[in-house]
Enzyme design. Structure first.
Site, mmCIF file in Angstrom:
data_model
loop_
_atom_site.group_PDB
_atom_site.id
_atom_site.type_symbol
_atom_site.label_atom_id
_atom_site.label_comp_id
_atom_site.label_asym_id
_atom_site.label_seq_id
_atom_site.Cartn_x
_atom_site.Cartn_y
_atom_site.Cartn_z
ATOM 1 N N ASN A 11 2.056 -35.410 -17.550
ATOM 2 C CA ASN A 11 2.826 -34.458 -16.642
ATOM 3 C C ASN A 11 2.128 -34.231 -15.463
ATOM 4 O OD1 ASN A 11 5.002 -33.989 -18.576
ATOM 5 N ND2 ASN A 11 3.524 -32.837 -19.756
ATOM 6 N N ARG A 18 5.598 -28.929 -10.446
ATOM 7 C CA ARG A 18 5.595 -28.282 -11.825
ATOM 8 C C ARG A 18 4.871 -27.043 -11.755
ATOM 9 N NH1 ARG A 18 0.904 -30.393 -16.060
ATOM 10 N NH2 ARG A 18 1.732 -29.401 -17.813
ATOM 11 N N ALA A 82 -2.048 -31.722 -21.867
ATOM 12 C CA ALA A 82 -1.537 -31.141 -23.203
ATOM 13 C C ALA A 82 -2.433 -32.191 -24.252
ATOM 14 C CB ALA A 82 -0.211 -31.192 -23.677
ATOM 15 N N GLU A 103 -14.533 -32.441 -19.021
ATOM 16 C CA GLU A 103 -13.309 -32.093 -19.030
ATOM 17 C C GLU A 103 -12.939 -31.207 -17.980
ATOM 18 O OE1 GLU A 103 -12.952 -30.084 -22.836
ATOM 19 O OE2 GLU A 103 -11.143 -29.219 -22.212
ATOM 20 N N HIS A 105 -9.739 -28.924 -16.310
ATOM 21 C CA HIS A 105 -8.403 -28.175 -16.243
ATOM 22 C C HIS A 105 -8.226 -27.373 -14.854
ATOM 23 C CE1 HIS A 105 -7.923 -29.282 -20.291
ATOM 24 N NE2 HIS A 105 -9.092 -28.877 -20.538
ATOM 25 N N SER A 107 -5.952 -25.049 -14.312
ATOM 26 C CA SER A 107 -5.791 -23.897 -14.506
ATOM 27 C C SER A 107 -6.956 -23.066 -15.505
ATOM 28 C CB SER A 107 -4.434 -23.455 -15.370
ATOM 29 O OG SER A 107 -4.467 -24.168 -16.628
ATOM 30 N N ARG A 112 -4.886 -18.252 -20.744
ATOM 31 C CA ARG A 112 -3.373 -18.494 -20.850
ATOM 32 C C ARG A 112 -3.035 -18.566 -22.464
ATOM 33 N NH1 ARG A 112 -1.875 -24.092 -18.123
ATOM 34 N NH2 ARG A 112 0.219 -23.355 -18.727
ATOM 35 N N ARG A 116 -3.457 -23.246 -25.941
ATOM 36 C CA ARG A 116 -4.517 -24.123 -25.075
ATOM 37 C C ARG A 116 -6.121 -23.635 -25.018
ATOM 38 N NH1 ARG A 116 -0.433 -26.087 -21.460
ATOM 39 N NH2 ARG A 116 1.276 -24.674 -21.407
HETATM 40 C C1 DQA Z 1 -4.022 -28.483 -17.980
HETATM 41 C C2 DQA Z 1 -4.076 -27.701 -18.857
HETATM 42 C C3 DQA Z 1 -3.019 -27.934 -20.011
HETATM 43 O O1 DQA Z 1 -3.071 -26.709 -21.207
HETATM 44 C C4 DQA Z 1 -1.767 -28.294 -19.721
HETATM 45 O O2 DQA Z 1 -1.066 -28.949 -20.971
HETATM 46 C C5 DQA Z 1 -1.800 -29.384 -18.570
HETATM 47 C C6 DQA Z 1 -2.670 -29.187 -17.516
HETATM 48 C C7 DQA Z 1 -4.750 -28.037 -16.719
HETATM 49 O O3 DQA Z 1 -5.064 -29.036 -15.866
HETATM 50 O O4 DQA Z 1 -4.646 -26.832 -16.242
HETATM 51 O O5 DQA Z 1 -0.958 -30.291 -18.511
HETATM 52 O O6 DQA Z 1 -4.852 -29.575 -18.194
#
Ligand code: DQA
Length: 151
Positions: A11, A18, A82, A103, A105, A107, A112, A116
């Protein structure tokens, strides 16, 4: 010149449209440009990829392990989307390929939904970056270099 691989999972190709309130207005192409600029600044080559498929991400982690072993690559900045919260297979791939991973992210996943808050990537990551928006990619590249090639 050594390479850092930037891997984006499911995604993330939709960035820009998005949930812009969560992920911002910048597209994946904009993110690639941020990464390329940081690579230029640090004298690193950047290989930027995205896939919606878990197996493809696993194959790329294995490839990164071989490139690291050959001395061509420093490691991977990985936004697993995800799959972060579901994929024991990605956990095993990182462990098995013996590849340094940051790792990432966009966000702050810990602020959240509860689903997550757990990550299968964190226990096998060298570092974790979350909540800095897309600029986090540049910070993660710099952080990975500091960890594995501080000179
Ligand atoms: C994400 C956070 C994940 O929980 C979510 O499913 C994503 C994007 C982020 O970049 O904040 O697809 O990895």
């Amino acid at each position: 010149m050594k390479t850092i691989l930037i891997l984006n999972g499911p995604n993330l190709n939709l960035l820009g449209t998005r949930e812009p309130g969560v992920y911002g207005a910048q597209t994946l192409d904009d993110v690639e440009k941020i990464c390329l600029d940081e690579g230029t600044k640090l004298g690193l080559s950047i290989d930027f990829r995205q896939s919606n498929h878990e197996g493809q991400l696993i194959d790329w982690i294995h490839e990164a392990g071989r490139e690291c072993a050959a001395g061509n690559m420093l490691g991977v900045v990985f936004n697993a989307g995800a799959y972060t919260h579901t994929s024991i297979a990605l956990h095993d791939a990182i462990k098995g390929a013996n590849v340094p991973v940051i790792e990432l992210h966009i966000s702050n996943v810990h602020a959240r939904e509860a689903f997550r808050h757990h990550s299968w990537i964190s226990p096998v990551a060298r570092g974790v970056m979350a909540g800095f928006g897309v600029q986090g990619y540049a910070l993660a590249i710099a952080g990975l270099k500091l960890l594995v090639d501080p000179a």
